[in-house]
Design an enzyme around this catalytic site. Sequence first.
Site: not given
Length: 326
Positions: A30, A136, A187, A251-252, A275, A277
């Site tokens: 982007r 990742a 999950k 990250r969650n 982010v 999710e």
Amino acid sequence: MKIAIIGGGSWGTALVSVLSKKQKVSWWIRRKTTIDYIKTHGRNTSYLKNLALNINNISLHNNIDDAIKNNDLIIVAIPSEFLFSTFNKKGALLNNKFILSATKGVIPEKLITPFSFFSSITEKITYGVISGPCHAEEVALQKQSYITISTESVNNALYLKSIFTSNFLQTTLSSDIIGTEYSAILKNIYAILTGVCSGLGYGDNFIAVLITASANEINNLLMILDPKERVITKAAYLGDLLVSCYSTHSRNRNLGFLIGNGVPVPKAITQSQMVAEGYHATASIYKIIASLKRTNETPILNITYNIIHLGKDPKSQINSLVPLMC
């Protein structure tokens, strides 16, 4: 197949790194400033910045139309909350493409999965899902990792396995598109609650039981959302849940940990650099299950929703869950 990766985040960057080792790929990002930096330095300054990229095999695009129309396989690796704004008017452009979704969330505007969303904007696509357990960050470090590719197209499945498999990345094939996509969404919800519990000081004993109960709830939810026989202990289901709940890369889980430590949800989201999710997924899945009048079967989902969307006290919510997991 000519390949395009859509998304300049950590997962998109990792996928570009893997595929560009073997062949040329197009990469849509982007921000033009990010593109310029990658062209100059061969690294993504925002994500996995220590990962050296094979620039000679990467064609960078700021115009998404160019990335889509000149390629056959479109790998989508952007957060679900941006799918609608990015692709809603691209149906005709996606005709006759193979879409491989690496997105792990529900489209908030529609309360539908990426599969349902892409199928709604064009009927002329072949579709697949790429899921974990796979972070990742570890792919970038070339640590032994596993992915599952789910598609009903046998020929495409075998081709995808050939381009992804390497000495550090193993690929499993599946035909359970809806189940693996939903599992990758669900999950993240349970990883948030695991993080909350960890932040509150609950120990490994409790968290192990919580994750076990979460796996059972995922199995129940999959039977509600897409009833068919599946083995929940396979890597795409249980394995992906485990890595999201336990890994420091999750990250969650990290978002939940901040909330468990008393950080207000809006501030915790702001502090999370990437982010999570599961935040939007919790609201979306809860609304879907509520519309089906099945929330009596999803106590862990309900409590996660109460904490992060209704602002209820995490400690008291977890206490109410304790007897339900016995």
